[in-house]
Design a protein around this motif. Structure first.
Motif, short mmCIF file in Angstrom:
data_model
loop_
_atom_site.label_atom_id
_atom_site.label_comp_id
_atom_site.label_asym_id
_atom_site.label_seq_id
_atom_site.Cartn_x
_atom_site.Cartn_y
_atom_site.Cartn_z
N HIS B 293 0.86 -1.17 0.02
CA HIS B 293 0.08 0.01 0.15
C HIS B 293 0.92 1.50 -0.02
N THR B 294 0.48 2.52 -0.57
CA THR B 294 1.38 3.43 -0.67
C THR B 294 1.25 4.21 0.65
N SER B 295 2.28 4.87 1.11
CA SER B 295 2.07 5.68 2.43
C SER B 295 1.44 6.78 2.33
N PRO B 296 0.71 7.00 3.70
CA PRO B 296 0.01 8.36 3.57
C PRO B 296 0.97 9.54 3.11
N ASP B 297 0.31 10.47 2.63
CA ASP B 297 1.14 11.87 1.93
C ASP B 297 1.73 12.39 3.16
N GLU B 298 1.38 12.40 4.29
CA GLU B 298 1.86 13.16 5.51
C GLU B 298 3.30 12.49 5.70
N ARG B 299 3.35 11.08 5.52
CA ARG B 299 4.60 10.31 5.70
C ARG B 299 5.45 10.77 4.53
N ILE B 300 5.11 10.67 3.34
CA ILE B 300 5.85 11.06 2.36
C ILE B 300 6.55 12.50 2.35
N PHE B 301 5.75 13.34 2.91
CA PHE B 301 6.41 14.89 3.05
C PHE B 301 7.40 14.83 4.18
N GLN B 302 7.02 14.02 5.42
CA GLN B 302 7.87 13.96 6.64
C GLN B 302 9.48 13.42 5.83
N PHE B 303 8.95 12.33 5.07
CA PHE B 303 10.40 11.49 4.60
C PHE B 303 11.11 12.33 3.63
N ALA B 309 16.69 17.64 5.02
CA ALA B 309 17.44 18.31 6.10
C ALA B 309 19.00 17.61 6.02
N LYS B 310 18.89 16.38 5.71
CA LYS B 310 20.24 15.63 5.59
C LYS B 310 21.04 15.94 4.30
N GLY B 311 20.47 16.99 3.48
CA GLY B 311 21.42 17.41 2.19
C GLY B 311 21.20 16.42 1.18
N ILE B 312 19.96 15.90 1.08
CA ILE B 312 19.61 15.29 -0.31
C ILE B 312 18.68 15.87 -0.88
N PHE B 313 18.67 16.39 -2.19
CA PHE B 313 17.58 16.91 -2.68
C PHE B 313 16.59 15.93 -3.02
N THR B 314 15.27 16.21 -2.54
CA THR B 314 14.43 15.04 -2.69
C THR B 314 12.95 15.83 -3.15
N THR B 315 12.26 15.05 -4.03
CA THR B 315 11.22 15.49 -4.92
C THR B 315 10.13 14.61 -4.77
N ILE B 316 8.83 14.91 -4.84
CA ILE B 316 7.75 14.23 -4.78
C ILE B 316 7.25 14.07 -6.29
N ARG B 317 7.17 12.93 -6.80
CA ARG B 317 6.72 12.98 -8.26
C ARG B 317 5.22 12.85 -8.17
N ALA B 318 4.64 13.79 -8.93
CA ALA B 318 3.01 13.97 -9.10
C ALA B 318 2.74 12.67 -9.79
N SER B 319 1.38 12.27 -9.23
CA SER B 319 1.00 10.87 -9.81
C SER B 319 0.08 11.62 -10.98
N ARG B 320 0.48 10.90 -12.22
CA ARG B 320 -0.14 11.33 -13.36
C ARG B 320 -0.89 10.21 -14.15
N GLY B 321 -2.03 10.34 -14.85
CA GLY B 321 -2.42 9.33 -15.55
C GLY B 321 -3.19 8.01 -14.81
N GLN B 322 -3.25 8.08 -13.36
CA GLN B 322 -3.73 6.93 -12.55
C GLN B 322 -4.97 6.42 -13.27
N ASP B 323 -5.91 7.23 -13.55
CA ASP B 323 -7.40 6.59 -13.93
C ASP B 323 -7.33 6.18 -15.22
N ILE B 324 -6.13 5.92 -16.21
CA ILE B 324 -6.26 5.31 -17.14
C ILE B 324 -5.03 4.26 -17.09
N GLN B 325 -4.66 3.91 -15.96
CA GLN B 325 -3.52 3.10 -15.77
C GLN B 325 -2.43 3.26 -16.42
#
Lengths: 221, 342
Positions: B293-303, B309-325
């Motif tokens: 199962h996917t992590s809740p958004d809140e935990r993804i943001f915390q992650f 904070a540890k110096g690793i540039f981190t992004t969250i990929r937007a989910s696109r096209g999920q409704d058409i697989q």
């Protein structure tokens, strides 16, 4: 394409290359470096031809390395491999891979030549209490069946997809696992075979309650 | 008939040599296909009529229109292509305000068997030729609008390295499509020999499917860990220099309770220490009967925040096209493959 540029290898001489079933062979050569049961190595016959990876089928303490392989209908490499004679040269990489960490009372599920790493584990005395479930299309393709019958008895289960009813379960490995009454969710499961077989078996095990942490898979690629 | 599309300049030279045509004809053909987007040999009007006839006796340009398109509410489009006589692949076109990314497939099916991926469930049907990879770009209506290409569709690109490298050569060469390597990213689960070759021979970006820094967990998610452990992959990557010009990124699907804890952050920081890289966090897009199962958004943001904070540039990929697989990990043509077998 994989190349030999990045792989260190040595030249070995073939000791034997024995047909054991239509299109299936056991290739033997001298063991020059130690390995852990479950590891694979790359074989080749020329730097111009892509190396192929095979699981080692022999035991850790054997003097020779055994490789179980089948001749692919459209496979240039396996065709040449099948023609090798004792004394011929073979390119052999160092053993590699981590499909080696066994928990007690393992259940090995294999299709075709996927039995090889499990044979190595059994012959190395590392798989006490194992159950082996092996799938093949015809009786000839239950490689090592004599040894497995003698050592495992009823813990050796053969699933034959194109056999008449008799001493085999008639059907695919995945059919067997779906209805296997002896399935114990507390045992560790080790899968080896084609991606389709591994993925389907894994999904069935999960659907039957086996934790994903208890499933370890090796794929051909 | 043999397709010319997807042939490199040296391959085209071999073809024209074999046909007894002047060697400069190869450059002309490349120019017509990759610059002027000719769809037939007849359009190559600076070749003599006789030479066009010689070519047309054995060759075609060989473009294939998509069989079907599905459109998501968010604008993402998923294109279905037939390759060969009975195999199918998908490509996803993802428009954004400032760019448009095309996610291409490199194989029909996949051999790698990752637990979280829908493509794995259809097994492996075959490698795509370079032309079949590039056709996914050339034959969609948005062809001229695509700004970025990612090799993140069906298949493991480095398990089809030869054709992927040819397609990259055509994309980035002056005689080819002339794309900047900075607009191309190839993603791999970490086939080390191929990674070495790719880094040395191209300047394109590299993405690695990481998903957990721990050996046992990664083995459970990705059988390839038994062959190429992630620690060995990272050790290999540390031999090379990456920067914004040649970006190294790690893809990390967030699984609830499995790989989303501070312990994972700590180990990721340790593992990636010394590498100039970024991490791209991805929501898990559920596949049928998956135990994950996917992590809740809140935990993804915390992650993300902990890694940042540890110096690793981190992004969250937007989910696109999920409704058409069409979202990450959902591409599959299993149903069509099975229908074709019946």
């Amino acid at each position: 394409m994989r190349t030999w540029n990045e792989i260190s290898y040595e030249i070995q001489r073939v000791i034997s290359n024995t047909p054991i079933a239509p299109g299936a062979y056991i290739l033997k050569f001298k063991k020059n470096s130690t390995f852990i049961a479950g590891q694979a190595l790359a074989l080749g016959i020329s730097e111009d031809i892509e190396p192929r990876y095979y699981s080692i089928a022999s035991g850790e303490n054997d003097d020779e390395i055994s490789i179980l392989y089948t001749e692919k209908p459209d496979g240039k490499f396996t065709r040449i491999l099948s023609l090798l004679k004792p004394g011929d040269n073979l390119m052999v990489s160092k053993p590699f891979g981590k499909f080696t960490q066994l928990s007690p009372f393992p259940v090995f599920i294999a299709a075709g030549t996927g039995i090889a790493p499990f044979m190595s584990m059994l012959l190395s005395g590392k798989a006490k209490g194992a159950v082996v479930i092996h799938g093949a299309s015809y009786p000839d393709y239950f490689y090592y069946s004599e040894i497995l019958l003698n050592t495992l008895g009823e813990n050796y289960i053969r699933c034959c997809s194109r056999c008449q009813p008799g001493s085999f379960y008639v059907g695919r490995v995945t059919d067997y696992i779906k209805q296997w009454s002896g399935l114990n969710i507390n045992r560790p499961y080790y899968l080896c075979g084609s991606t389709e077989m591994v993925v389907e078996t894994r999904d069935i095990l999960i659907s039957r309650g086996v934790p994903i942490s208890s499933i370890n898979s090796e794929i051909y690629f | 008939m043999v397709s010319l599309y997807g042939k490199t300049l040296s391959e085209l030279k071999s073809i024209v040599d074999a046909e007894g045509l002047p060697s400069f004809t190869a450059n002309q053909i490349a120019d017509w296909m990759y610059h002027h987007h000719a769809e037939s040999i007849d359009e190559m009007t600076n070749l003599s009529k006789k030479n066009r006839e010689i070519l047309a006796a054995k060759y075609i340009v060989g473009l294939t229109k998509p069989e079907r398109v599905s459109e998501s509410a968010d604008g993402t489009k998923k294109y279905l292509f037939l390759v060969g006589s009975n195999r199918y692949i998908e490509a996803a076109y993802i428009p954004e305000s400032d760019r448009a990314t095309l996610c291409v497939s490199s194989q029909s099916g996949c051999k790698m068997g990752c637990l979280f991926c829908m493509t794995a469930r259809q097994g492996f049907q075959g490698n795509l030729a370079a032309g079949e990879i590039l056709n996914q770009l050339r034959s969609i209506p948005e062809f001229t609008r695509v700004t970025n290409i990612v090799y993140m569709g069906m298949g493991e690109p480095f398990d089809n390295l030869e054709n992927v490298m040819k397609s990259l050569e055509i994309l980035t060469s002056k005689w080819g499509m002339g794309w900047s390597a900075r607009r191309i990213t190839v993603s791999t689960i970490g086939l080390i020999p191929a990674i070495k070759q790719y880094i040395v021979q191209t300047s394109c970006h590299l993405a690695i499917s990481l998903h957990t820094p721990f050996d046992e967990e990664r083995r459970m998610l990705m059988p390839i860990q038994n062959v190429y452990p992630i620690a060995d992959v990272i050790a290999e990557l540390k031999k090379y220099r990456f920067s914004d010009h040649r970006r190294l990124s790690f893809e990390y699907i967030m699984f609830d309770g499995l790989n989303d804890t501070p312990r994972h952050v700590k180990e990721l920081v340790r593992l990636l220490n010394g590498l100039t890289c970024r991490i791209n966090l991805i929501r898990f897009h559920p596949i049928p009967n998956s135990p994950l199962h996917t992590s809740p958004d809140e935990r993804i943001f915390q992650f993300r925040d902990l890694l940042t904070a540890k110096g690793i540039f981190t992004t969250i990929r937007a989910s696109r096209g999920q409704d058409i697989q069409a979202a990450c990990g959902l591409l599959s043509t299993k149903a069509l493959q099975e229908k074709g077998r019946k």
